[in-house]
Write a protein that holds these residues in place. Structure first.
Motif, PDB file in Angstrom:
ATOM      1  N   ALA A  84      50.596  43.882  37.749  1.00  0.00           N
ATOM      2  CA  ALA A  84      50.390  45.000  38.166  1.00  0.00           C
ATOM      3  C   ALA A  84      51.350  46.331  37.515  1.00  0.00           C
ATOM      4  CB  ALA A  84      50.889  45.061  39.893  1.00  0.00           C
ATOM      5  N   GLU A  85      52.506  45.694  37.099  1.00  0.00           N
ATOM      6  CA  GLU A  85      53.333  46.683  36.535  1.00  0.00           C
ATOM      7  C   GLU A  85      52.804  47.161  35.140  1.00  0.00           C
ATOM      8  OE1 GLU A  85      58.094  46.879  34.922  1.00  0.00           O
ATOM      9  OE2 GLU A  85      57.146  45.043  35.533  1.00  0.00           O
ATOM     10  N   LEU A  86      52.470  45.866  34.311  1.00  0.00           N
ATOM     11  CA  LEU A  86      51.838  46.565  33.079  1.00  0.00           C
ATOM     12  C   LEU A  86      50.334  47.039  32.885  1.00  0.00           C
ATOM     13  CD1 LEU A  86      52.430  42.760  31.351  1.00  0.00           C
ATOM     14  CD2 LEU A  86      53.549  44.878  30.754  1.00  0.00           C
ATOM     15  N   ALA A  87      49.575  46.974  34.217  1.00  0.00           N
ATOM     16  CA  ALA A  87      48.370  47.556  34.041  1.00  0.00           C
ATOM     17  C   ALA A  87      47.988  48.914  34.332  1.00  0.00           C
ATOM     18  CB  ALA A  87      47.240  46.514  34.881  1.00  0.00           C
ATOM     19  N   ASP A  88      47.192  49.627  33.901  1.00  0.00           N
ATOM     20  CA  ASP A  88      46.830  51.007  34.259  1.00  0.00           C
ATOM     21  C   ASP A  88      45.406  50.927  35.218  1.00  0.00           C
ATOM     22  OD1 ASP A  88      48.557  52.134  32.560  1.00  0.00           O
ATOM     23  OD2 ASP A  88      47.453  51.953  30.782  1.00  0.00           O
ATOM     24  N   GLY A  89      45.118  49.743  35.390  1.00  0.00           N
ATOM     25  CA  GLY A  89      43.944  49.488  36.302  1.00  0.00           C
ATOM     26  C   GLY A  89      43.532  48.137  36.404  1.00  0.00           C
ATOM     27  N   PHE A  90      42.647  47.800  37.455  1.00  0.00           N
ATOM     28  CA  PHE A  90      42.649  46.294  37.506  1.00  0.00           C
ATOM     29  C   PHE A  90      40.772  46.168  37.718  1.00  0.00           C
ATOM     30  CE2 PHE A  90      46.319  47.849  39.635  1.00  0.00           C
ATOM     31  CZ  PHE A  90      47.079  46.758  38.984  1.00  0.00           C
ATOM     32  N   ILE A  91      40.330  44.880  37.321  1.00  0.00           N
ATOM     33  CA  ILE A  91      38.961  44.510  37.218  1.00  0.00           C
ATOM     34  C   ILE A  91      38.894  43.354  37.568  1.00  0.00           C
ATOM     35  CG2 ILE A  91      36.739  44.178  35.808  1.00  0.00           C
ATOM     36  CD1 ILE A  91      37.425  46.607  34.139  1.00  0.00           C
ATOM     37  N   ALA A  92      38.112  43.008  38.601  1.00  0.00           N
ATOM     38  CA  ALA A  92      37.561  41.743  39.113  1.00  0.00           C
ATOM     39  C   ALA A  92      36.485  41.154  38.739  1.00  0.00           C
ATOM     40  CB  ALA A  92      37.863  41.476  40.613  1.00  0.00           C
ATOM     41  N   LEU A  93      36.438  40.023  37.968  1.00  0.00           N
ATOM     42  CA  LEU A  93      35.038  39.067  37.685  1.00  0.00           C
ATOM     43  C   LEU A  93      34.943  38.144  38.508  1.00  0.00           C
ATOM     44  CD1 LEU A  93      35.697  38.871  33.536  1.00  0.00           C
ATOM     45  CD2 LEU A  93      34.085  40.160  34.686  1.00  0.00           C
ATOM     46  N   PRO A  94      33.840  37.380  38.518  1.00  0.00           N
ATOM     47  CA  PRO A  94      33.726  36.179  39.515  1.00  0.00           C
ATOM     48  C   PRO A  94      34.710  35.226  39.579  1.00  0.00           C
ATOM     49  CG  PRO A  94      31.695  36.649  38.496  1.00  0.00           C
ATOM     50  CD  PRO A  94      32.676  37.513  37.879  1.00  0.00           C
ATOM     51  N   GLY A  95      35.207  34.744  40.373  1.00  0.00           N
ATOM     52  CA  GLY A  95      36.398  33.767  40.604  1.00  0.00           C
ATOM     53  C   GLY A  95      36.468  33.310  42.057  1.00  0.00           C
ATOM     54  N   GLY A  96      37.417  32.243  42.189  1.00  0.00           N
ATOM     55  CA  GLY A  96      37.806  31.581  43.512  1.00  0.00           C
ATOM     56  C   GLY A  96      38.772  32.446  44.313  1.00  0.00           C
ATOM     57  N   LEU A  97      39.506  31.341  45.065  1.00  0.00           N
ATOM     58  CA  LEU A  97      40.551  31.714  45.971  1.00  0.00           C
ATOM     59  C   LEU A  97      41.591  32.590  45.246  1.00  0.00           C
ATOM     60  CD1 LEU A  97      41.038  28.680  48.153  1.00  0.00           C
ATOM     61  CD2 LEU A  97      39.579  30.708  48.735  1.00  0.00           C
ATOM     62  N   GLY A  98      41.778  32.301  44.214  1.00  0.00           N
ATOM     63  CA  GLY A  98      42.925  33.007  43.498  1.00  0.00           C
ATOM     64  C   GLY A  98      42.472  34.346  42.962  1.00  0.00           C
ATOM     65  N   THR A  99      41.257  34.538  42.666  1.00  0.00           N
ATOM     66  CA  THR A  99      40.714  35.777  42.100  1.00  0.00           C
ATOM     67  C   THR A  99      40.685  36.672  43.539  1.00  0.00           C
ATOM     68  OG1 THR A  99      39.526  34.911  40.411  1.00  0.00           O
ATOM     69  CG2 THR A  99      39.020  37.176  41.189  1.00  0.00           C
ATOM     70  N   PHE A 100      40.100  36.056  44.423  1.00  0.00           N
ATOM     71  CA  PHE A 100      39.965  36.818  45.892  1.00  0.00           C
ATOM     72  C   PHE A 100      41.461  37.448  46.322  1.00  0.00           C
ATOM     73  CE2 PHE A 100      36.469  33.744  47.255  1.00  0.00           C
ATOM     74  CZ  PHE A 100      35.581  34.657  46.252  1.00  0.00           C
ATOM     75  N   GLU A 101      42.237  36.550  46.192  1.00  0.00           N
ATOM     76  CA  GLU A 101      43.757  36.963  46.665  1.00  0.00           C
ATOM     77  C   GLU A 101      44.418  37.964  45.892  1.00  0.00           C
ATOM     78  OE1 GLU A 101      47.961  36.616  46.810  1.00  0.00           O
ATOM     79  OE2 GLU A 101      46.888  36.199  45.343  1.00  0.00           O
TER      80      GLU A 101
END
Length: 197
Positions: free
Chosen positions: A98-115
């Motif tokens: 989160a510190e490194l990024a200027d934005g976030f994108i979610a691709l398909p994934g499971g529990l870890g991605t949802f979390e």
């Protein structure tokens, strides 16, 4: 697109059952490299994580991984990245990404991605950051999740502006454009005691 120099991608450590998932990860990785946007992600070489990182690197881009030491011990770390940061816990991993990024994108994934997705959205809701959060869903994988968010608004557990914290697109170019134009909603009071109303 100024301001989006690094994007953190949340995605599965598995490939999923449909070839479209892999194709979407490859498309996004190639596009990030083409636009000169660095990839920040969980540092794995497996699943869609490895696919998006490999696509960035193959297109001449920069890929930065952040991985807990225990996962490195499981031999799932990507050894060909531009940089791989090893941290001591999942909590530190998420905070560092989160510190490194200027934005976030979610691709398909499971529990870890949802979390990861919901934690970063919660941080936005609380005002801990004002960075854009995007859901790239060209496959319809996240349609039930989006429906659940709408249901949360309808049932009074979410404000409409908080639903608006998640940008949802089915095309990587369109999503990056929306993220580049993102303005966080202004919320006067984030939490209030409804019992007093």
């Amino acid at each position: 697109m100024s301001g989006l120099q690094r994007i953190c991608v949340f995605c599965g450590s598995r490939l999923g059952n449909r070839p479209e998932y892999r194709a979407l990860a490859e498309q996004l990785g190639g596009l990030l490299a083409e636009r000169g946007i660095e990839l920040v992600y969980g540092g794995g070489r497996v699943g869609l994580m490895g696919v998006v990182a490999d696509a960035v690197l193959a297109a001449g881009g920069t890929a930065v991984g952040v991985i807990p030491r225990v996962m490195l011990d499981w031999e799932v770390g990507h050894e060909g990245l531009t940089r791989l940061e090893i941290v001591e816990s999942m909590h530190v991993r998420k905070a560092r990404m989160a510190e490194l990024a200027d934005g976030f994108i979610a691709l398909p994934g499971g529990l870890g991605t949802f979390e990861e997705l919901f934690e970063i959205l919660t941080w936005a809701q609380l005002g801990f950051h004002a960075k854009p959060v995007g859901l790239l869903d060209a496959t319809g994988y996240y349609a039930p999740l989006v429906q659940m968010l709408e249901h949360g608004v309808e049932e009074g557990f979410m404000k409409p502006e908080n639903r608006g914290l998640l940008l949802t697109e089915d095309n990587p170019c369109t999503l990056l454009r929306a993220m580049g134009q993102y303005h966080p909603p202004a919320v006067a009071q984030r939490i209030r005691d409804e019992r007093q109303l």
